[in-house]
Scaffold this active site. Structure first.
Site, mmCIF file in Angstrom:
data_model
loop_
_atom_site.group_PDB
_atom_site.id
_atom_site.type_symbol
_atom_site.label_atom_id
_atom_site.label_comp_id
_atom_site.label_asym_id
_atom_site.label_seq_id
_atom_site.Cartn_x
_atom_site.Cartn_y
_atom_site.Cartn_z
ATOM 1 N N GLU A 48 -3.737 21.003 -13.707
ATOM 2 C CA GLU A 48 -4.023 21.360 -15.101
ATOM 3 C C GLU A 48 -3.317 22.658 -15.486
ATOM 4 O O GLU A 48 -2.835 22.803 -16.613
ATOM 5 C CB GLU A 48 -5.538 21.519 -15.316
ATOM 6 C CG GLU A 48 -6.341 20.242 -15.046
ATOM 7 C CD GLU A 48 -6.797 20.116 -13.586
ATOM 8 O OE1 GLU A 48 -6.115 20.635 -12.669
ATOM 9 O OE2 GLU A 48 -7.853 19.492 -13.367
ATOM 10 N N CYS A 97 -11.727 21.255 -11.409
ATOM 11 C CA CYS A 97 -12.492 22.261 -10.657
ATOM 12 C C CYS A 97 -12.993 23.337 -11.625
ATOM 13 O O CYS A 97 -12.653 23.341 -12.803
ATOM 14 C CB CYS A 97 -11.603 22.867 -9.578
ATOM 15 S SG CYS A 97 -10.330 23.981 -10.240
ATOM 16 N N ASN A 117 -0.354 19.314 -9.121
ATOM 17 C CA ASN A 117 -0.760 20.325 -8.152
ATOM 18 C C ASN A 117 0.443 20.704 -7.293
ATOM 19 O O ASN A 117 1.140 19.841 -6.772
ATOM 20 C CB ASN A 117 -1.891 19.759 -7.288
ATOM 21 C CG ASN A 117 -2.453 20.781 -6.330
ATOM 22 O OD1 ASN A 117 -1.756 21.298 -5.470
ATOM 23 N ND2 ASN A 117 -3.730 21.080 -6.460
ATOM 24 N N SER A 158 -11.489 15.010 -11.684
ATOM 25 C CA SER A 158 -12.421 15.928 -12.345
ATOM 26 C C SER A 158 -11.977 17.378 -12.127
ATOM 27 O O SER A 158 -11.725 17.791 -10.999
ATOM 28 C CB SER A 158 -13.820 15.718 -11.763
ATOM 29 O OG SER A 158 -14.723 16.669 -12.290
ATOM 30 N N CYS A 162 -10.102 25.255 -13.412
ATOM 31 C CA CYS A 162 -9.450 24.519 -14.493
ATOM 32 C C CYS A 162 -10.423 24.230 -15.637
ATOM 33 O O CYS A 162 -10.026 24.199 -16.797
ATOM 34 C CB CYS A 162 -8.824 23.235 -13.954
ATOM 35 S SG CYS A 162 -7.494 23.591 -12.782
ATOM 36 N N HIS A 208 -2.808 24.586 -9.752
ATOM 37 C CA HIS A 208 -3.481 23.299 -9.904
ATOM 38 C C HIS A 208 -2.748 22.472 -10.961
ATOM 39 O O HIS A 208 -1.985 23.010 -11.763
ATOM 40 C CB HIS A 208 -4.933 23.509 -10.317
ATOM 41 C CG HIS A 208 -5.790 24.055 -9.224
ATOM 42 N ND1 HIS A 208 -7.168 23.999 -9.239
ATOM 43 C CD2 HIS A 208 -5.456 24.676 -8.063
ATOM 44 C CE1 HIS A 208 -7.658 24.557 -8.137
ATOM 45 N NE2 HIS A 208 -6.637 24.983 -7.407
ATOM 46 N N ASP A 228 -7.847 22.824 -0.528
ATOM 47 C CA ASP A 228 -7.681 22.792 -1.977
ATOM 48 C C ASP A 228 -8.990 22.956 -2.713
ATOM 49 O O ASP A 228 -9.048 23.612 -3.758
ATOM 50 C CB ASP A 228 -6.989 21.488 -2.417
ATOM 51 C CG ASP A 228 -6.462 21.584 -3.847
ATOM 52 O OD1 ASP A 228 -5.681 22.525 -4.122
ATOM 53 O OD2 ASP A 228 -6.853 20.776 -4.691
#
Ligand SMILES: [Zn+2]
Length: 148
Positions: A56, A81, A43, A79, A84, A54, A144
């Site tokens: 990912e 969002c 991130n 996990s 993503c 982010h 975030d």
């Protein structure tokens, strides 16, 4: 073949790099079906002044253009969002390996319902890292995850 633990370790290293840079400690990595690392990232909301960067997304972009994402695994410390999770569906990434979903429960149930192979490790060290971060920087965390 790279084990789940080894793949997760790359994402964790990215998360710790992000934390050391003063950012949000979330890391990710994309692996192909043979366990070869395609890209890794963390991130960069704070570092790049970019809310869209982010972990990912960073790992995905660092992997460059792939002909197909079939068989790939997106590894993420937290996990994913909705944004993503959307990336995973958009590009047909086959599997998601998640370090923990205790401090944040994103879109991984939705991914599983739609045929993505989802594994949640629930690593206590990662829960601890995020819990500590959220307590120290609540304003950054709620920014975030898009909550006031
Ligand atoms: Zn995200």
């Amino acid at each position: 073949m790279t084990s789940a633990d080894d793949m997760l370790a790359v994402a964790v290293e990215e998360a710790r790099t992000g934390l050391a840079e003063g950012g949000i400690p979330i890391g990710a990595a994309l692996f192909d079906g043979d366990g070869r690392l395609l890209g890794r990232g963390h991130n960069r909301r704070v570092q790049d002044d970019d809310a869209s960067m982010h972990a990912e997304i960073s790992a995905f972009r660092n992997a460059g253009r792939q002909r197909s994402y079939r068989g790939t695994t997106m590894v993420t410390t937290l996990s994913p969002c909705w944004y993503c999770s959307g990336l995973v569906r958009q590009f047909g990434i086959s599997n998601v390996l998640i370090g923990e979903a205790t401090t944040f429960h994103g879109g991984h149930d939705w991914l599983a319902e739609n045929g993505v192979g989802v594994t949640v490790v629930e690593d206590p060290a990662l829960v601890e890292m995020m819990t500590t971060f959220i307590a120290a920087s609540p304003e950054l965390w709620y920014e975030d995850i898009g909550q006031d």
